[in-house]
Design an enzyme around this catalytic site. Structure first.
Site, mmCIF file in Angstrom:
data_model
loop_
_atom_site.group_PDB
_atom_site.id
_atom_site.type_symbol
_atom_site.label_atom_id
_atom_site.label_comp_id
_atom_site.label_asym_id
_atom_site.label_seq_id
_atom_site.Cartn_x
_atom_site.Cartn_y
_atom_site.Cartn_z
ATOM 1 N N PRO A 9 0.838 -0.709 0.388
ATOM 2 C CA PRO A 9 0.083 -0.236 -0.315
ATOM 3 C C PRO A 9 0.602 1.113 0.446
ATOM 4 C CG PRO A 9 -0.517 -0.667 2.155
ATOM 5 C CD PRO A 9 0.655 -2.351 1.274
ATOM 6 N N ASN A 10 0.383 2.090 -1.283
ATOM 7 C CA ASN A 10 1.010 3.735 -1.271
ATOM 8 C C ASN A 10 2.484 3.622 -1.403
ATOM 9 O OD1 ASN A 10 -1.489 4.971 0.580
ATOM 10 N ND2 ASN A 10 0.038 3.915 2.863
ATOM 11 N N ARG A 17 4.717 12.395 -2.933
ATOM 12 C CA ARG A 17 4.678 12.636 -2.183
ATOM 13 C C ARG A 17 5.752 12.532 -1.191
ATOM 14 N NH1 ARG A 17 0.442 13.344 -4.713
ATOM 15 N NH2 ARG A 17 -1.451 13.699 -4.433
ATOM 16 N N TYR A 22 10.982 9.005 1.784
ATOM 17 C CA TYR A 22 11.070 8.331 0.579
ATOM 18 C C TYR A 22 11.452 8.491 -0.530
ATOM 19 C CZ TYR A 22 7.724 5.686 4.060
ATOM 20 O OH TYR A 22 7.283 5.501 4.500
ATOM 21 N N ASN A 73 7.704 -5.103 -0.801
ATOM 22 C CA ASN A 73 7.936 -4.986 -0.500
ATOM 23 C C ASN A 73 6.630 -4.453 0.483
ATOM 24 O OD1 ASN A 73 7.478 -2.364 0.962
ATOM 25 N ND2 ASN A 73 8.722 -1.048 0.269
ATOM 26 N N ALA A 76 3.643 -0.990 4.234
ATOM 27 C CA ALA A 76 2.683 -1.236 6.087
ATOM 28 C C ALA A 76 2.173 -2.146 6.472
ATOM 29 C CB ALA A 76 1.490 0.052 6.179
ATOM 30 N N HIS A 79 3.583 -4.238 9.240
ATOM 31 C CA HIS A 79 3.617 -4.454 10.225
ATOM 32 C C HIS A 79 2.163 -5.053 10.829
ATOM 33 C CE1 HIS A 79 7.790 -2.744 9.319
ATOM 34 N NE2 HIS A 79 6.386 -1.804 8.944
ATOM 35 N N ASP A 86 -0.148 -15.858 6.978
ATOM 36 C CA ASP A 86 -0.779 -17.129 7.234
ATOM 37 C C ASP A 86 -0.450 -17.347 5.381
ATOM 38 O OD1 ASP A 86 -1.412 -16.921 9.443
ATOM 39 O OD2 ASP A 86 -3.081 -16.301 9.206
ATOM 40 N N GLU A 97 11.849 -10.341 1.471
ATOM 41 C CA GLU A 97 11.199 -8.683 1.936
ATOM 42 C C GLU A 97 12.158 -8.223 1.817
ATOM 43 O OE1 GLU A 97 10.122 -9.407 5.848
ATOM 44 O OE2 GLU A 97 9.896 -6.858 5.923
ATOM 45 N N HIS A 99 12.553 -3.600 2.241
ATOM 46 C CA HIS A 99 11.795 -2.102 2.373
ATOM 47 C C HIS A 99 13.107 -1.349 1.493
ATOM 48 C CE1 HIS A 99 8.670 -3.685 4.845
ATOM 49 N NE2 HIS A 99 10.007 -5.088 5.117
ATOM 50 N N ARG A 106 13.761 2.575 12.450
ATOM 51 C CA ARG A 106 13.130 4.021 12.467
ATOM 52 C C ARG A 106 11.581 4.185 13.602
ATOM 53 N NH1 ARG A 106 9.868 4.231 6.930
ATOM 54 N NH2 ARG A 106 9.322 6.614 8.521
#
Ligand code: CA2
Length: 148
Positions: A9-10, A17, A22, A73, A76, A79, A86, A97, A99, A106
């Site tokens: 997401p995002n 933005r 980022y 990636n 959010a 977390h 699952d 994974e 990031h 952070r």
């Protein structure tokens, strides 16, 4: 070899933005670099981005018997999502994974990943290079598996 690249997401907002957090690189630029590296590594990649947890889970389930590995990636959802964890656990497709930022330096809430325990490994903190290193890592890992 076929790798599914998943952006959570995002991440579609990258470069558009909050560049102070980022950076200025867009998701299209990241995908272009991954596509270039994939050609060098002689593997095919399919890229998806979704803001929806359910769509990401559907894609993980559908990856079984179709892709050799997943590069994700989870953003959010890293977390928060037991459901994502699952799904990875259920399909057992080798997953790396990644990031952009170093989640371990952070806020406290970013230090825990639900995905990491069911992933081959995690790469964080290297911006675009996290993705490129991650692609190399999953491809090498799969080559290793096939030799066994
Ligand atoms: O460092 C990473 O790659 C993250 O996965 C990025 C996530 C964050 O929630 C994770 O803790 C670490 C956030 C992605 C959102 O990206 C944005 C890009 C531009 C503007 C706003 C958000």
């Amino acid at each position: 070899m076929k790798i599914l690249v998943m952006h959570g997401p995002n991440l579609n907002l990258l470069g558009k933005r909050e560049p102070e957090i980022y950076g200025t690189l867009t998701l299209d630029q990241i995908n272009a670099s991954l596509t270039e590296l994939a050609a060098d590594l002689d593997c095919g990649i399919t890229v998806i981005q979704s803001n929806s947890e359910g769509s990401l889970i559907d894609a993980i389930q559908a990856a079984r018997d179709v892709y050799d590995g997943i590069l994700i990636n989870p953003a959010a959802y890293t977390h928060t999502s037991v459901a994502l964890r699952d799904a990875f656990s259920a399909v057992a497709v080798p997953t790396v994974e990644v990031h952009l930022s170093n989640i371990h330096r952070r806020e406290e809430f970013r230090r825990h990943s639900f995905v990491a325990p069911v992933a081959v490994g995690q790469i964080a903190g290297f911006g675009l290079d996290s993705y490129l290193l991650g692609l190399r890592a999953i491809v090498d890992y799969i080559h290793g598996m096939k030799q066994r």
